[in-house]
Motif scaffolding. Structure first.
Motif, PDB file in Angstrom:
ATOM      1  N   ILE A 151       3.318 -11.634  -1.075  1.00 44.23           N
ATOM      2  CA  ILE A 151       4.403 -11.320  -0.133  1.00 44.23           C
ATOM      3  C   ILE A 151       3.894 -10.401   0.971  1.00 44.23           C
ATOM      4  N   SER A 152       3.035  -9.452   0.623  1.00 44.55           N
ATOM      5  CA  SER A 152       2.468  -8.548   1.632  1.00 44.55           C
ATOM      6  C   SER A 152       1.656  -9.323   2.657  1.00 44.55           C
ATOM      7  N   ILE A 163      -2.624 -14.331   9.113  1.00 45.31           N
ATOM      8  CA  ILE A 163      -3.484 -14.190   7.935  1.00 45.31           C
ATOM      9  C   ILE A 163      -4.946 -14.417   8.316  1.00 45.31           C
ATOM     10  N   ILE A 164      -5.215 -15.430   9.119  1.00 41.16           N
ATOM     11  CA  ILE A 164      -6.583 -15.643   9.605  1.00 41.16           C
ATOM     12  C   ILE A 164      -7.026 -14.437  10.430  1.00 41.16           C
ATOM     13  N   GLY A 165      -6.117 -13.913  11.242  1.00 42.86           N
ATOM     14  CA  GLY A 165      -6.414 -12.727  12.035  1.00 42.86           C
ATOM     15  C   GLY A 165      -6.733 -11.519  11.188  1.00 42.86           C
ATOM     16  N   ILE A 219       4.867  -6.185  -6.077  1.00 49.87           N
ATOM     17  CA  ILE A 219       4.970  -7.392  -5.248  1.00 49.87           C
ATOM     18  C   ILE A 219       5.005  -7.018  -3.772  1.00 49.87           C
ATOM     19  N   PHE A 220       5.667  -5.924  -3.437  1.00 53.87           N
ATOM     20  CA  PHE A 220       5.852  -5.572  -2.046  1.00 53.87           C
ATOM     21  C   PHE A 220       4.844  -4.569  -1.526  1.00 53.87           C
ATOM     22  N   PHE A 221       4.304  -3.709  -2.350  1.00 51.79           N
ATOM     23  CA  PHE A 221       3.419  -2.656  -1.882  1.00 51.79           C
ATOM     24  C   PHE A 221       2.150  -2.591  -2.715  1.00 51.79           C
ATOM     25  N   VAL A 222       1.065  -2.217  -2.078  1.00 55.32           N
ATOM     26  CA  VAL A 222      -0.208  -2.026  -2.765  1.00 55.32           C
ATOM     27  C   VAL A 222      -0.241  -0.602  -3.298  1.00 55.32           C
ATOM     28  N   GLU A 223      -0.578  -0.456  -4.563  1.00 59.67           N
ATOM     29  CA  GLU A 223      -0.658   0.876  -5.139  1.00 59.67           C
ATOM     30  C   GLU A 223      -1.869   1.613  -4.591  1.00 59.67           C
ATOM     31  N   LYS A 224      -1.782   2.925  -4.552  1.00 63.18           N
ATOM     32  CA  LYS A 224      -2.874   3.738  -4.023  1.00 63.18           C
ATOM     33  C   LYS A 224      -4.141   3.481  -4.831  1.00 63.18           C
ATOM     34  N   GLY A 225      -5.232   3.230  -4.137  1.00 58.69           N
ATOM     35  CA  GLY A 225      -6.505   2.957  -4.792  1.00 58.69           C
ATOM     36  C   GLY A 225      -6.726   1.492  -5.106  1.00 58.69           C
ATOM     37  N   ASP A 226      -5.705   0.676  -4.979  1.00 56.31           N
ATOM     38  CA  ASP A 226      -5.815  -0.745  -5.262  1.00 56.31           C
ATOM     39  C   ASP A 226      -6.102  -1.477  -3.955  1.00 56.31           C
ATOM     40  N   GLU A 227      -7.179  -2.243  -3.902  1.00 63.97           N
ATOM     41  CA  GLU A 227      -7.583  -2.931  -2.674  1.00 63.97           C
ATOM     42  C   GLU A 227      -6.922  -4.297  -2.527  1.00 63.97           C
TER      43      GLU A 227
END
Length: 94
Positions: free
Chosen positions: A16-17, A49-51, A3-11
């Motif tokens: 929440i991020s 988010i638009i930015g 929920i808080f962090f993107v796993e390595k290799g996952d785009e």
């Protein structure tokens, strides 16, 4: 903790991020453009988010990578895009 962090290799970024990156980037861009007094927290998140999309599009167009997760580089890309978005928006209002 996906929920808080993107796993390595996952785009993909979690909801929440996007909110965290959007809030920080929108707030920084509103300070840089002088619109901070006019904008609230929700407006900062939306502008950020638009930015992120604008900054990511511009950087991918010139060969870089866009927003990749909850990290400093992504916040800088989103802030850059949010500042451009606010600049264009302010020019259209005048």
């Amino acid at each position: 903790m996906k929920i808080f962090f993107v796993e390595k290799g996952d785009e993909r970024m979690s909801f929440i991020s996007w909110i965290i990156v959007g809030a920080i980037a929108g707030w920084l861009a509103s300070i840089m453009s002088g619109d901070n007094a006019k904008m609230g927290a929700l407006a900062n998140i939306v502008v950020g988010i638009i930015g992120a999309f604008v900054g990511g599009f511009i950087l991918r167009f010139v060969g870089g990578s866009g927003v990749t997760g909850l990290n400093l580089r992504s916040i800088m890309v989103a802030t850059f895009g949010a500042f451009i978005f606010l600049f264009v928006l302010n020019k259209l209002r005048k």
